[in-house]
Design a protein around this motif. Structure first.
Motif, PDB file in Angstrom:
ATOM      1  N   PHE A  64       0.757  -1.119  -0.117  1.00  0.00           N
ATOM      2  CA  PHE A  64       0.088  -0.040  -0.050  1.00  0.00           C
ATOM      3  C   PHE A  64       0.913   1.154   0.079  1.00  0.00           C
ATOM      4  N   ALA A 122       1.252   4.321  -2.868  1.00  0.00           N
ATOM      5  CA  ALA A 122       1.135   5.689  -2.409  1.00  0.00           C
ATOM      6  C   ALA A 122       2.190   6.821  -2.423  1.00  0.00           C
ATOM      7  N   LEU A 135       3.215   2.976   7.061  1.00  0.00           N
ATOM      8  CA  LEU A 135       2.050   3.839   6.637  1.00  0.00           C
ATOM      9  C   LEU A 135       2.281   5.292   7.445  1.00  0.00           C
ATOM     10  N   THR A 165       1.701   8.307   4.925  1.00  0.00           N
ATOM     11  CA  THR A 165       0.856   8.175   3.610  1.00  0.00           C
ATOM     12  C   THR A 165      -0.226   9.593   3.888  1.00  0.00           C
ATOM     13  N   THR A 174       1.176  11.909   0.454  1.00  0.00           N
ATOM     14  CA  THR A 174       0.559  11.532  -0.396  1.00  0.00           C
ATOM     15  C   THR A 174      -0.983  11.906  -0.319  1.00  0.00           C
ATOM     16  N   ASN A 175      -1.773  11.544  -1.556  1.00  0.00           N
ATOM     17  CA  ASN A 175      -3.200  11.785  -1.665  1.00  0.00           C
ATOM     18  C   ASN A 175      -3.919  10.939  -0.794  1.00  0.00           C
ATOM     19  N   THR A 176      -3.396   9.919   0.126  1.00  0.00           N
ATOM     20  CA  THR A 176      -4.243   8.884   0.545  1.00  0.00           C
ATOM     21  C   THR A 176      -4.942   9.673   1.837  1.00  0.00           C
ATOM     22  N   THR A 177      -6.209   9.251   2.028  1.00  0.00           N
ATOM     23  CA  THR A 177      -7.037   9.632   2.932  1.00  0.00           C
ATOM     24  C   THR A 177      -7.063   8.979   4.315  1.00  0.00           C
ATOM     25  N   GLN A 191      -9.437   5.892   3.550  1.00  0.00           N
ATOM     26  CA  GLN A 191      -8.528   4.751   2.929  1.00  0.00           C
ATOM     27  C   GLN A 191      -7.994   3.932   3.869  1.00  0.00           C
ATOM     28  N   ILE A 192      -7.249   4.540   4.691  1.00  0.00           N
ATOM     29  CA  ILE A 192      -6.365   3.614   5.718  1.00  0.00           C
ATOM     30  C   ILE A 192      -7.484   2.735   6.523  1.00  0.00           C
ATOM     31  N   GLU A 198      -8.705  -0.070   4.660  1.00  0.00           N
ATOM     32  CA  GLU A 198      -7.748  -1.115   4.234  1.00  0.00           C
ATOM     33  C   GLU A 198      -7.308  -1.733   5.695  1.00  0.00           C
TER      34      GLU A 198
END
Length: 187
Positions: free
Chosen positions: A22, A26, A71, A74, A78-81, A84-85, A88
């Motif tokens: 992941f 990311a 993580l 992230t 990054t664009n990870t929210t 999202q985490i 997942e």
């Protein structure tokens, strides 16, 4: 096929690999600042520090610590929210990563105190990640850093040590050594 269960290990390879994949996706294309090294190497170093501590300090929830180690940048980088985490990896990991994320809406000089306050509201495994992150980052500073920046960065390391040392005697000792060694970069 036979499955082996290592009763002495408090984390699973599957959780490590899932988080690593992941994070690799990311952070794809990102480099360690001031270098050509892929950013995933930083995450590997942080997780390696956490794994070393977990091999000695068996009482910790290893999957939480390792997934947050991998993580931890992230949301920040990054664009990870958060969502999202959470989807997942679950709420505990998402909350840990969020606590490890700097609040860029605050003035720079307020960010560390805020970060440490939020981390201290989390389980000790999250504290371990912050200790490991600073251990990993206390390498030779980038050539473009000023002496003032180097001194401030070392001082932040001391703040992190003082606030979070109770989470892991192994990582606290490693960080104390790195802080001492970092004096070599102060002229």
């Amino acid at each position: 096929m036979q499955t082996y269960q290592l009763s002495l290990q408090n984390w699973s390879q599957e959780s490590y690999i899932k988080a690593y994949r992941f994070a690799a996706h990311a952070h794809q294309g990102q480099k360690v600042p001031g270098s050509n090294i892929p950013y995933i190497m930083h995450l590997s170093f942080v997780s390696m520090e956490v794994i070393a501590a977990l091999s000695i300090e068996k009482e910790h929830e290893g999957d939480l610590a390792i997934q947050c180690a991998i993580l931890h940048d992230t949301i920040e980088d990054t664009n990870t929210t958060f969502e999202q985490i959470k989807t997942e990896f679950g709420e505990s990991v998402a909350n840990g990563v969020l606590a490890l994320t700097k609040d860029n809406t605050l003035e720079k000089h307020l960010q560390m105190a805020d970060s440490l306050r939020r981390i201290k509201e989390q389980p000790p495994e999250i504290w371990m990640v912050k200790l490991a992150d600073r251990i990993s980052n206390l390498q030779a500073p980038p050539h473009y850093w000023t002496q003032d920046k180097i001194i401030r960065y070392r001082q932040e390391g001391i703040e992190i040590y003082e606030a979070l040392q109770d989470a892991s005697s192994f990582l606290a000792s490693r960080l104390a050594t790195k802080i001492e060694d970092y004096k070599a970069f102060i002229k």
